[in-house]
Motif scaffolding. Structure first.
Motif, PDB file in Angstrom:
ATOM      1  N   ILE A  27      -0.225  -8.483  -1.334  1.00 31.03           N
ATOM      2  CA  ILE A  27       1.149  -8.984  -1.379  1.00 31.03           C
ATOM      3  C   ILE A  27       2.066  -7.869  -1.848  1.00 31.03           C
ATOM      4  CG2 ILE A  27       2.709 -10.681  -2.407  1.00 31.03           C
ATOM      5  CD1 ILE A  27       0.212 -12.419  -2.976  1.00 31.03           C
ATOM      6  N   GLU A  28       3.202  -7.710  -1.179  1.00 29.75           N
ATOM      7  CA  GLU A  28       4.216  -6.765  -1.626  1.00 29.75           C
ATOM      8  C   GLU A  28       5.519  -7.515  -1.891  1.00 29.75           C
ATOM      9  OE1 GLU A  28       4.810  -3.279   0.716  1.00 29.75           O
ATOM     10  OE2 GLU A  28       2.664  -2.817   0.890  1.00 29.75           O
ATOM     11  N   PHE A  44       0.287  -8.483   3.642  1.00 29.25           N
ATOM     12  CA  PHE A  44      -0.299  -7.539   4.593  1.00 29.25           C
ATOM     13  C   PHE A  44      -1.819  -7.660   4.619  1.00 29.25           C
ATOM     14  CE2 PHE A  44       3.687  -5.648   3.255  1.00 29.25           C
ATOM     15  CZ  PHE A  44       4.214  -5.099   4.411  1.00 29.25           C
ATOM     16  N   TYR A  45      -2.399  -7.187   5.728  1.00 27.51           N
ATOM     17  CA  TYR A  45      -3.853  -7.064   5.847  1.00 27.51           C
ATOM     18  C   TYR A  45      -4.137  -5.725   6.520  1.00 27.51           C
ATOM     19  CZ  TYR A  45      -8.688  -7.934   7.275  1.00 27.51           C
ATOM     20  OH  TYR A  45     -10.038  -7.836   7.450  1.00 27.51           O
ATOM     21  N   GLY A  46      -4.998  -4.950   5.911  1.00 28.10           N
ATOM     22  CA  GLY A  46      -5.320  -3.646   6.488  1.00 28.10           C
ATOM     23  C   GLY A  46      -5.942  -2.740   5.453  1.00 28.10           C
ATOM     24  N   GLU A  47      -5.593  -1.456   5.518  1.00 25.99           N
ATOM     25  CA  GLU A  47      -6.120  -0.441   4.600  1.00 25.99           C
ATOM     26  C   GLU A  47      -4.938   0.268   3.964  1.00 25.99           C
ATOM     27  OE1 GLU A  47      -9.016   1.503   2.511  1.00 25.99           O
ATOM     28  OE2 GLU A  47      -9.293  -0.181   3.890  1.00 25.99           O
ATOM     29  N   PHE A  48      -4.572  -0.126   2.742  1.00 24.98           N
ATOM     30  CA  PHE A  48      -3.370   0.381   2.094  1.00 24.98           C
ATOM     31  C   PHE A  48      -3.417   1.892   1.899  1.00 24.98           C
ATOM     32  CE2 PHE A  48      -0.962   1.563  -1.718  1.00 24.98           C
ATOM     33  CZ  PHE A  48       0.288   1.069  -1.390  1.00 24.98           C
ATOM     34  N   ALA A  49      -4.561   2.419   1.457  1.00 29.09           N
ATOM     35  CA  ALA A  49      -4.665   3.843   1.152  1.00 29.09           C
ATOM     36  C   ALA A  49      -4.450   4.711   2.389  1.00 29.09           C
ATOM     37  CB  ALA A  49      -6.021   4.152   0.525  1.00 29.09           C
ATOM     38  N   LEU A  50      -4.731   4.157   3.574  1.00 28.29           N
ATOM     39  CA  LEU A  50      -4.555   4.896   4.827  1.00 28.29           C
ATOM     40  C   LEU A  50      -3.258   4.519   5.525  1.00 28.29           C
ATOM     41  CD1 LEU A  50      -8.202   4.698   6.243  1.00 28.29           C
ATOM     42  CD2 LEU A  50      -7.150   6.553   4.928  1.00 28.29           C
TER      43      LEU A  50
END
Length: 238
Positions: A27-28, A44-50
């Motif tokens: 969540i942002e 969001f859904y995914g890869e935050f660091a990338l």
């Protein structure tokens, strides 16, 4: 032919396992809000660091069918309506009282990853007015991360977080912390579930705690022999 089919099935299950393990739900939202003013929230859904944020139609299983909950400082709980966007779901709420509001998601994926059940959890907080004290008891998620006081942290100053699992400290476990610069690091919790790290860049950070257990059961008509839960908490650094 049977051996080939079996091999392909194993590879598919392994690929699904790796793909799910690498992704998270988070969540942002802005750290502070104002009384009587609509406050925006994104999931969001995914890869935050990338910096990878998947389009909703590409989310794993039925994760896009999550429910977003809001808990007011007085404990009143309500469901927020979410609207799909290109790379997230958006929502908003209008705070009516001062204090810290809790945002929560807890969703078990309908499909198994191989023979593992996956549970995606996320939390975020919004401070309204002068109060920044977090009441962790208002967060009903089984696995949760939080800071005692909800505020915008400062770079080059330690950030202290707590990780709890089913009401008890998540002791001596790694928690992944990722920055907006693509940096990520595993930080160990102590016996009290506390972890601390030094943020080097400003921006939004996401911390993720995980728990994996070898347990058996049946989920939507399919047997599983392991259960994974991943919980995220996002926060801002100035």
């Amino acid at each position: 032919m049977r051996i080939l089919k079996a091999t392909l099935l194993v590879c598919l299950c392994f690929f699904t396992y790796i793909q799910v393990q690498a992704h998270a739900l988070w969540i942002e939202t802005a750290t502070y809000g104002k009384l009587g003013t609509a406050h925006d929230v994104k999931v969001f859904y995914g890869e935050f660091a990338l910096n990878e944020r998947d389009a909703p139609e590409k989310w794993y299983s039925d994760v896009k069918d999550f429910t977003l909950w809001l808990v007011a400082p007085d404990g009143k709980k309500s469901q927020l309506k979410t609207i799909p966007g290109q790379a997230y779901y958006s929502s908003s709420f209008t705070p009516e009282n001062e204090g810290v509001y809790t945002l929560m998601v807890s969703h078990e994926a309908a499909e198994l990853g191989g023979t593992t059940k996956y549970h995606f959890v996320s939390s975020a907080y919004v401070s309204i007015g002068k109060s920044s004290k977090v009441d962790a008891g208002l967060n009903e998620n089984g696995l949760k991360l939080y800071a005692d006081n909800h505020e915008i942290f400062a770079k080059n100053k330690p950030v202290k977080l707590f990780a709890y699992l089913n009401g008890k400290p998540l002791a001596n476990k790694p928690v992944n912390v990722a920055s907006p610069e693509g940096w990520s690091k595993e930080v160990m919790t102590d016996e009290n579930g506390m972890l601390s790290f030094l943020p080097l860049w400003p921006g939004r950070y996401v911390a993720e705690a995980q728990n994996f257990e070898k347990v058996t059961g049946n989920h939507n008509g399919k047997d599983f022999d392991a259960a994974w839960v991943g919980s995220t908490f996002s926060f801002e650094v100035k």
